[in-house]
Design a protein around this motif. Structure first.
Motif: not given
Length: 628
Positions: A205-210, A553-564, A586-597
Motif C-alpha cells: 500500500a501507499g503511505i502518505v503523511i501530510d 510500469l505497474h500502476l498501483h492504487d493507494a491500497n497497493g492493488v495493481e490497476i494497470a 488521466v482517468e485511470t491515474v485519478e482512480k489510483a488516488g492519493a497514495g497511488g504510485y
C-alpha cells in the motif's frame, strides 16, 4: 566532534548507536543519569565496549570512579579517558556504592556480578532504556537492526508551506505484516508537538503523511522542525526510504522534492552551493540527538579552503536552527561550493534556496572519511568499460537550462579528473566534453544546454589523461531552470558502475541483494492535487553492446492493488520521460488516488531515475528516485 561510529560501507549502520540515540531511550537515559549523579561517584563495568558511545551521546555517563573489565589482557591498559582499567574481580574493593553496566541484558549482568559486588553496591544497567516489546520486530535479540528501522524527516507546516512524506509498504516484500509507522514530531525548539502511530495495510500500500493533516488533527500551531520515524515490524532491512514534497499553499508558487535523510550522522557533508546573485540560502541544521550541540562546534568552509566559519549558536536537543549561508560566509557566490563539518551531530541536512518569490529545498550528501585515492580506477579491464559513471538528465534545451557541477565527496580526494559523455534519448553518443583535472576547490559549473540541442542525458565519468586521482565516489550537483519563468530545481547524487556482468568490489550495486545489480525496482509517486508526476528514466551503461530494456510500469492504487501496467523499452545509454497520466490516462491515474504510485520493474538491467511533479504554471520539482 562526537566520538561515535554510526555507519560504515561494509557493516552498515551501528545498531548500538540507534538504540542509544532513539528519543524514547534518551528520556530513560536522562532519568538514569540523574540518579547516577545524585548518588555520588559511580564505577563502571563495560563488558561490551559500549561506554565510549554512551558517554559521547550523553556526557553525564563519563565515569567518576574505576572502570572494570573481565578481560585479563586489558587490566592496566588505559580506558577511553586514559585511566588504567581494573580487574572485575576487584570491584567490591571500589569505594563507589553505585555501579553502571552499559548493557541491555539486566538479568544476565546481575547473575554475573553477584560474585563480586558488595551488599551496599547498587547496579544499574540500560534495562530501563529498552524500547517496549510492542515496538520490537525481533524481541529475542534487542540489538537487531530490524528493531531500529528509523529515520528523520524535515517537516514544516506554516502559512506558506506544507510538507508531504510519501512512500510505500515495501517491507511486505520481505514478509512483514502488521507494519506501523511510529512518529514523534519535534518543533523548532526540539519540544515534542505530537506522537502517533500510522497503521499500514498488509501488502504494498501507499503511505502518505501530510503536515497539513497532522497540524489539523492535533490542533497544532505553525511549525518548522523534524519528524522522527520508526517503522515497527520491519523485515528485510532497516533503511527507511521516502520522498518528501515541499509545496506552497494558496498562491505560493514554490514546489520542490527531496528524499530520505540517511539515518546516520556524519562528520562532514558536501554539495552545498554558495548563493548565486539574488539568492538566499538557508542550511537547516537539525540536531539528531538529545544532547545540545555546543556553540562553535560545527563549521562551514569553502570547499578546499581551510577557512572555517563557526555556527556560533548552541543548538538544543532535537532542535532546528536556520543558518543563513550568505550572512555566515559573505562574499562567496555560486559556483563556489561549500563543506559542512557537522561533527556527527546530525543526519544529512537540507538546504533551502530562496530566489525571488520561489524557494526550493535540496539535500547535502555524506562526505566519506574511509575512502582513499584508488589507483585501480586507472586500469579497469574492458569488462568494466567506462567504470564509474554518474548519469543525470539533460532536459529539453528549448525550455530548460541544465547545469552540472562535479563535487568531491571524500575527505582525502584533492582532484577531480572528469569528462562528460553526452547521449540522446535513443542512446546514441552526442559528443564528449573534457573538464580537465579539477582541483578540490574548483568553481566549474557546466551548462549542458549549450552542449546539446535535444533532450537526453549525460554521464560524468573519470578521465585521467591529465593525471589526477579518483576514489569511486564521484558526485555532482545538478541544477535545472525553466527558461519561461525561472523556476529552478536541483539535486545531487554519486557515481556507480552500471550493468556489467563482472563486478568490482561492491559494484554494480543492487537495489536489494549482492552485486551485480542487474534489475530495477523504482518507486514513482503520483502527482498530488492538480500536479502531474513524471520520471526521467535513464539506462546507464558502463559497457556497450547491451540490448534494450524491458521495463514494466505497474500502476498501483493507494491500497497497493495493481490497476494497470504498461511496457516501455529504453536503449542502453538512452533515456525516457515517463508521464503516468499520458501512459495510463488521466482517468485511470485519478482512480489510483492519493497514495497511488507506479512501481518501475525491469529484470534485464538496472535503470536509474529522477522524479518530480509539474503544475499548470510550469513550476516543477526534481530529485533522484529511490529503489527497494
Amino acid at each position: 566532534m562526537l566520538d561515535i561510529r554510526t555507519f560504515d560501507a561494509k557493516g552498515g549502520g551501528n545498531v548500538l548507536y540507534k538504540a542509544l540515540a532513539h528519543p524514547i531511550a534518551a528520556e530513560a537515559l536522562e532519568t538514569l543519569s540523574a540518579r547516577l549523579q545524585g548518588g555520588g561517584e559511580f564505577a563502571i563495568y563495560d563488558p561490551d565496549d559500549r561506554l565510549a558511545t554512551l558517554a559521547a551521546l550523553y556526557p553525564a555517563f563519563r565515569p567518576t570512579a574505576g572502570i572494570y573489565t573481565h578481560d585479563s589482557e586489558r587490566v592496566g591498559s588505559p580506558d577511553s579517558w586514559g585511566r588504567p582499567q581494573k580487574a572485575l574481580t576487584t570491584l567490591s574493593g571500589d569505594a563507589a556504592t553505585t555501579v553502571l553496566v552499559p548493557s541491555f541484558e539486566h538479568e544476565k549482568i546481575m547473575g554475573r556480578l553477584a560474585r563480586v559486588i558488595r551488599d551496599d553496591q547498587v547496579v544499574f544497567t540500560l534495562q530501563d532504556a529498552c524500547l517496549p516489546g510492542s515496538m520490537l520486530s525481533n524481541p529475542r535479540q534487542y540489538l537487531d537492526k530490524l528493531n531500529f528501522a528509523t529515520n528523520f524527516a524535515f517537516f514544516r507546516d506554516d502559512e506558506r508551506f506544507s510538507t508531504r512524506l510519501v512512500t510505500a509498504n515495501y517491507w511486505c516484500n520481505y514478509g512483514a505484516t502488521h507494519v506501523r509507522y511510529w512518529m514523534r514530531l519535534f518543533d523548532g525548539q526540539g519540544e515534542v508537538l505530537a506522537e502517533w502511530e500510522h497503521p499500514v495495510p498488509d501488502g504494498p500500500a501507499g503511505i502518505v503523511i501530510d503536515s497539513a493533516e497532522i497540524r489539523t488533527r492535533f490542533d497544532l500551531p505553525a511549525f518548522c522542525g523534524q519528524l522522527f520515524i520508526h517503522v515497527l515490524g520491519a523485515r528485510g532491512h532497516d533503511v527507511v526510504k521516502y520522498a518528501l514534497d515541499v509545496y506552497g499553499k494558496t498562491d505560493e508558487p514554490s514546489l520542490s522534492v527531496t528524499h530520505d535523510a540517511n539515518a546516520w550522522p556524519s562528520p562532514r557533508f558536501a554539495t552545498l552551493p554558495a548563493p548565486a546573485p539574488g539568492e538566499r540560502i538557508v542550511l537547516w541544521v537539525q540536531n539528531s540527538h538529545a544532547t545540545p550541540i555546543p556553540a562553535g562546534t560545527m563549521t562551514i568552509n569553502p570547499m578546499g579552503v581551510e577557512q572555517h566559519a563557526p555556527i556560533v549558536e548552541e543548538i538544543g536537543p532535537f532542535a532546528t536552527h536556520a543558518v543563513d549561508i550568505g550572512a555566515l560566509l559573505p562574499g562567496l557566490a555560486w559556483p563556489t561550493q561549500l563543506e559542512f563539518r557537522a561533527g556527527n551531530h546530525l543526519v544529512r541536512p537540507r538546504y533551502e534556496v530562496s530566489d525571488g518569490l520561489c524557494t526550493r529545498i535540496a539535500h547535502m550528501n555524506v562526505e566519506r572519511s574511509d575512502l582513499r585515492p584508488e589507483p585501480a580506477l586507472r586500469q579497469f579491464p574492458a569488462d568494466l568499460g567506462r567504470g564509474f559513471l554518474l548519469p543525470f538528465p539533460v532536459l529539453d534545451p528549448k525550455f530548460f537550462e541544465s547545469w552540472v557541477q562535479p563535487t568531491p565527496m571524500s575527505e582525502s580526494i584533492e582532484s577531480l579528473p572528469v569528462r562528460l559523455d553526452l547521449f540522446g534519448e535513443d542512446g546514441q553518443p552526442r559528443g564528449q566534453h573534457f573538464l580537465g583535472n579539477l582541483p578540490r576547490g574548483h568553481r566549474v559549473a557546466v551548462a549542458l544546454h549549450d552542449l546539446m540541442d535535444e533532450p537526453g542525458h549525460a554521464d560524468l565519468v573519470y578521465d585521467f589523461r591529465d593525471g589526477g586521482e579518483g576514489d569511486g565516489w564521484l558526485h555532482g550537483l545538478m541544477r535545472y531552470r525553466l527558461r519561461a519563468n525561472g523556476h529552478t530545481a536541483e539535486t545531487s547524487f554519486g557515481s556507480h558502475i552500471f550493468n556489467t556482468l563482472m563486478t568490482w568490489r561492491h559494484e554494480p550495486q543492487s537495489y536489494s541483494g549482492p552485486p551485480p545489480g542487474l534489475t530495477t525496482r523504482l518507486f514513482l509517486k503520483l502527482g498530488q492535487d492538480s500536479r502531474r508526476s513524471f520520471s526521467c528514466l535513464i539506462y546507464p551503461a558502463s559497457i556497450t553492446g547491451l540490448p534494450d530494456s524491458e521495463t514494466i510500469l505497474h500502476l498501483h492504487d493507494a491500497n497497493g492493488v495493481e490497476i494497470a501496467q504498461s511496457t516501455i523499452r529504453i536503449a542502453a545509454s538512452g533515456s525516457h520521460m515517463v508521464w503516468p497520466h499520458e501512459i495510463f490516462g488521466v482517468e485511470t491515474v485519478e482512480k489510483a488516488g492519493a497514495g497511488g504510485y507506479v512501481l518501475i520493474r525491469d529484470l534485464t538491467c538496472r535503470l536509474f531515475g529522477y522524479h518530480g511533479q509539474r503544475d499548470a504554471t510550469g513550476a516543477f520539482s526534481l530529485d533522484h528516485m529511490f529503489g527497494f
